[in-house]
Write an enzyme that holds these catalytic residues in place. Sequence first.
Site, PDB file in Angstrom:
ATOM      1  N   ASN A   9       0.864  -1.178   0.000  1.00 48.97           N
ATOM      2  CA  ASN A   9       0.000   0.000   0.000  1.00 48.97           C
ATOM      3  C   ASN A   9       0.905   1.233   0.000  1.00 48.97           C
ATOM      4  O   ASN A   9       1.511   1.550   1.018  1.00 48.97           O
ATOM      5  CB  ASN A   9      -0.877  -0.039   1.267  1.00 48.97           C
ATOM      6  N   TRP A  10       0.983   1.877  -1.151  1.00 46.12           N
ATOM      7  CA  TRP A  10       1.904   3.024  -1.254  1.00 46.12           C
ATOM      8  C   TRP A  10       1.325   4.293  -0.631  1.00 46.12           C
ATOM      9  O   TRP A  10       2.032   5.289  -0.512  1.00 46.12           O
ATOM     10  CB  TRP A  10       2.251   3.267  -2.725  1.00 46.12           C
ATOM     11  N   LYS A  11       0.042   4.269  -0.288  1.00 48.16           N
ATOM     12  CA  LYS A  11      -0.601   5.454   0.315  1.00 48.16           C
ATOM     13  C   LYS A  11      -0.354   6.677  -0.579  1.00 48.16           C
ATOM     14  O   LYS A  11      -0.344   6.546  -1.787  1.00 48.16           O
ATOM     15  CB  LYS A  11      -0.090   5.655   1.749  1.00 48.16           C
ATOM     16  N   HIS A  93      -9.367   1.131   4.980  1.00 49.61           N
ATOM     17  CA  HIS A  93      -8.100   1.329   5.703  1.00 49.61           C
ATOM     18  C   HIS A  93      -8.354   2.317   6.844  1.00 49.61           C
ATOM     19  O   HIS A  93      -9.144   3.252   6.694  1.00 49.61           O
ATOM     20  CB  HIS A  93      -7.031   1.861   4.746  1.00 49.61           C
ATOM     21  N   GLU A  95      -6.767   4.749   7.849  1.00 54.10           N
ATOM     22  CA  GLU A  95      -6.528   6.159   7.473  1.00 54.10           C
ATOM     23  C   GLU A  95      -7.730   6.729   6.726  1.00 54.10           C
ATOM     24  O   GLU A  95      -8.054   7.915   6.866  1.00 54.10           O
ATOM     25  CB  GLU A  95      -5.229   6.266   6.653  1.00 54.10           C
ATOM     26  N   GLU A 163      -5.233  -4.940  10.675  1.00 55.48           N
ATOM     27  CA  GLU A 163      -4.228  -3.901  10.864  1.00 55.48           C
ATOM     28  C   GLU A 163      -4.508  -3.130  12.161  1.00 55.48           C
ATOM     29  O   GLU A 163      -5.327  -2.198  12.156  1.00 55.48           O
ATOM     30  CB  GLU A 163      -4.254  -2.915   9.702  1.00 55.48           C
ATOM     31  N   GLY A 169       2.763   2.167  10.831  1.00 52.42           N
ATOM     32  CA  GLY A 169       3.780   3.209  10.700  1.00 52.42           C
ATOM     33  C   GLY A 169       4.493   3.557  11.994  1.00 52.42           C
ATOM     34  O   GLY A 169       5.190   4.568  12.068  1.00 52.42           O
ATOM     35  N   SER A 209       3.564  -2.140  10.327  1.00 53.92           N
ATOM     36  CA  SER A 209       5.005  -2.219  10.609  1.00 53.92           C
ATOM     37  C   SER A 209       5.641  -3.551  10.230  1.00 53.92           C
ATOM     38  O   SER A 209       6.565  -4.012  10.905  1.00 53.92           O
ATOM     39  CB  SER A 209       5.281  -1.894  12.080  1.00 53.92           C
ATOM     40  N   GLY A 230       2.909  -1.147   4.215  1.00 58.44           N
ATOM     41  CA  GLY A 230       2.944   0.264   3.834  1.00 58.44           C
ATOM     42  C   GLY A 230       4.360   0.693   3.494  1.00 58.44           C
ATOM     43  O   GLY A 230       4.870   0.445   2.400  1.00 58.44           O
ATOM     44  N   GLY A 231       5.018   1.324   4.462  1.00 59.15           N
ATOM     45  CA  GLY A 231       6.341   1.913   4.246  1.00 59.15           C
ATOM     46  C   GLY A 231       7.344   1.000   3.559  1.00 59.15           C
ATOM     47  O   GLY A 231       8.055   1.431   2.638  1.00 59.15           O
TER      48      GLY A 231
HETATM   49  P1  PGA Z   1       3.054   0.272   7.555  1.00 58.48           P
HETATM   50  O1  PGA Z   1       1.564   0.477   6.992  1.00 58.48           O
HETATM   51  O2  PGA Z   1       3.563  -1.031   6.974  1.00 58.48           O
HETATM   52  O3  PGA Z   1       3.824   1.469   7.062  1.00 58.48           O
HETATM   53  O4  PGA Z   1       2.959   0.207   9.038  1.00 58.48           O
HETATM   54  C1  PGA Z   1       0.692  -0.605   6.840  1.00 58.48           C
HETATM   55  C2  PGA Z   1      -0.632  -0.141   6.295  1.00 58.48           C
HETATM   56  O5  PGA Z   1      -1.111   0.930   6.698  1.00 58.48           O
HETATM   57  O6  PGA Z   1      -1.229  -0.826   5.452  1.00 58.48           O
END
Ligand code: PGA
Length: 255
Positions: A9-11, A93, A95, A163, A169, A209, A230-231
Amino acid sequence: MRRKLAAGNWKMNGLRSSLDELDALAKAHPDPDCDLLICPPATLIAAAVDRCQGGPLRIGGQTCHMNMEGPHTGDISAQMLRDVGATAVILGHSERRADHGESSEDVRTLAQMAQAAGLQTVICVGESQFQREATNTLDIIGAQLSLSIPDSSTGENLVVAYEPIWAIGTGQIPTADQIGEVHDFIRARLEQRFGYGVGKSVRLLYGGSVKADNAQEIFGISNVDGALVGGASLTAKDFSPIIEALEASALPADS
Ligand code: PGA
């Protein structure tokens, strides 16, 4: 046997130059022992699909609108994602739930649209730190599952991502027992609702994470069929070792 899935997930990250990372990933994993999905920002989806033509990577969106078309300035519908070659979409998600006030009922409507458009839906659930400390995590997850997942779901068009919000993050991850407890619970709920066959075939991802150094342990937990990353999905250098750990976990124990 459920095929493992590594999803990135590149957000709100990535410019056209970031598409080189997709080339590098495809080169490093030409014939992976798991499914690979990257969800770049909407601006890159069409170009990413072109780049990944014929290769191991599928491309998905990060959300969609609850209507297929109409007067909704700035929004993108499920059929638009499908039209440019996306095959999946992340929905609900945390967010999106926090920044755009998406409720679980909203997420279910989005998922109905996405599944009707032929997209695989990666539906996210997860508790906050406060909810975890109040020890009602399974109640929270149970309610999110029953409200967010539409009846039209099948083993093919549904993936569930657990999640924990406090792990996203932050570099903090739950213990293996905590992850296992939630994943076993999600599996049982899906089997209860959709029947054993369908419930058993839905893939359950852990997200929050996930990095190269914790991936192997996470992928050894029961009912973890992959990760939503994500990251660490932004570069091939960081994502590749996670994919390798997932591939290794897919091999029979005696090989
Ligand atoms: P993260 O994000 O791996 O940067 O913690 C995961 C996500 O929000 O899908």
